[in-house]
Design a protein around this motif. Structure first.
Motif: not given
Lengths: 337, 120
Positions: B94, B98, B101-104, B106-107
């Motif tokens: 995760k 982050v 910057e691949d927040y999808m 990470a989510e």
């Protein structure tokens, strides 16, 4: 494993596991109310397992409890714990689970002969079932947490009961216990555990520590040393026959004489003389129709066992008179001239 | 459970909930006294192992000649340990997501972590 060859030496094997419930005080610190809650929680976990009978100590008659003790199914501590103690026993009485003894759970499997692995497999299965229903006190570093630190780790005691008359008579046992067993963290005790003497030449060999080795390693260690003791006993028996046959014959004949003629017989003397007769059987000086007659009498003549089996309500003196007559009759009936 | 005052490396006063410096003499959970334990080797509850940790360690090593359990571990504990390791792995993935910057992604990892923690 040459089980048959050791048949006249190895009596039985036992594996015992000590377990406690996480978040509960150990039995000696529990209030009566809390102790009963712990007992009922464990009983609920045992109940669904097939073929187990459950006996809370407060409903078990004193004689029945003492018979269980004499059969090595429960300890004397548990007999006395009427308030919160209980025992669960399977159908063939090979497995017993003591509740609220020194630890919340003391589960054991007792089998004939040298059967440590088999006994472990049986009790391990029960342990896994209980562990799936209860949360055991366990620490990554110390293993299973027990009331006394002498049982911490595996919580396991692997013991084998051995009949070692020739090694005892030749005076080798003390040296073996101190110089061979103790350094390997093994201990030798009498039939009734800690503090009891080796009556009837019977010794209980077990691991004295429970941490730092796996269950299988402990079993291997005990087994290896039991086999070594068996080999030494066989050698000692051969020497006894070769060098001291008249002494051995005298011991056996005297025992026969006492056991078939005495008027009163206490259990301690019975063990002593039956042990000597058993030695006679082992080295071919006396023969019986059933070679297990000695082990059978050793069990059936225990005070409470005898009273229960023959429905007696005798005082100590009369029980000794009854025992003497019973033993004499049985031995005479079974002897092959 | 007693607390000890001590100064950390920055010389700031801190409160430790650990039983490090002066050990407790009575277990707050079961009231077993340390002196009784040293006398009998019997403890009153699983917490005593932590409360009297130093004395317990010394006594165990002395009697058992070992300081580490290597045998059976209850399945529930094994499961907990493997879950802990899985969560650790997912936390790292995760963090990497982050940084990229691949927040999808990470989510996705966050949801998996929550699921393992039993939070969803």
């Amino acid at each position: 494993m040459r089980d048959n060859e050791y048949g006249s030496i190895v009596i039985s094997s036992r594996i015992r596991l000590a377990r406690n419930l996480a978040k509960e005080l150990f039995p000696t610190r529990l209030s009566k109310e809390k102790g009963m809650q712990v007992r009922n929680k464990i009983i609920s976990a045992v109940e669904p397992i097939d073929n187990f009978k459950i006996y809370p100590m407060n409903v078990l008659a004193e004689t029945d409890a003492m018979v269980m003790h004499e059969k090595h199914l429960i300890s004397h501590n548990l007999v006395e714990n009427k308030d919160t103690g209980a025992v669960c026993v399977n159908q063939d009485e090979s497995i017993s689970i003591m509740i609220n003894e020194e630890d919340h759970i003391r589960a054991q499997c007792l089998m004939k002969g040298l059967s440590l692995e088999k006994a472990f497999d049986a009790i391990n299965k029960i342990d896994n079932t209980l562990a799936s229903k209860l949360n055991f006190a366990f620490d990554k570093k110390w293993g299973y947490l027990t009331s006394c630190i002498t049982n911490v780790g595996t919580g396991m005691r692997a013991s084998v009961m051995l009949f070692l008359p020739a090694l005892t008579l030749s005076g080798q046992m003390e040296d073996i216990i101190n110089n061979s067993l103790k350094p390997k963290r093994l201990t030798a005790r009498g039939v009734f555990g800690e503090g009891s003497g080796a009556e009837g030449y019977v010794y209980q060999i077990s691991n004295s520590t429970s941490l730092g080795n796996s269950e299988r390693e402990i079993i291997s260690l005990v087994k290896e040393n039991v086999i070594r003791l068996c080999e030494l006993e066989i050698e000692a028996r051969k020497r006894l026959v070769k060098e001291k046959l008249s002494t051995a014959r005298d011991i056996v004949q005297r025992s026969w004489g006492i056991l078939t003629n005495c008027y009163r017989l206490n259990y301690e003397d019975l063990l002593k003389y039956l042990g000597q007769l058993k030695l006679g059987i082992a080295i071919g000086l006396i023969r019986f129709k059933d070679n297990y007659i000695i082990d059978r009498l050793t069990q059936t003549c225990l005070p409470y066992y005898l009273s229960k089996t023959f429905n007696l309500s005798l005082g100590e003196e009369d029980l000794e008179i009854y025992r003497a007559e019973y033993v004499s009759q049985e031995l005479k009936r079974e002897r092959i001239k | 459970m007693g607390s000890n005052w001590f100064y950390n490396e920055q010389n700031t006063l801190e409160i430790s909930s650990k039983y490090d410096d002066e050990q407790e003499t009575v277990c707050p959970y079961c009231k077993t006294e340390k002196a009784d334990f040293l006398d009998t080797m019997f403890l009153g509850c699983p917490h005593c192992y932590e409360v009297f940790s130093e004395d317990v360690a010394r006594a165990i090593e002395n009697y058992q000649g070992a300081s580490e359990h290597v045998g059976k571990v209850p399945e529930k504990v094994l499961n907990k340990e493997s879950i802990r390791l899985e969560i650790e792995k997912l936390e790292k993935l995760k963090a990497q997501a982050v940084i990229k910057e691949d927040y999808m992604l990470a989510e996705v990892y966050l949801q998996k972590i929550k699921s393992l923690k039993g939070e969803k």
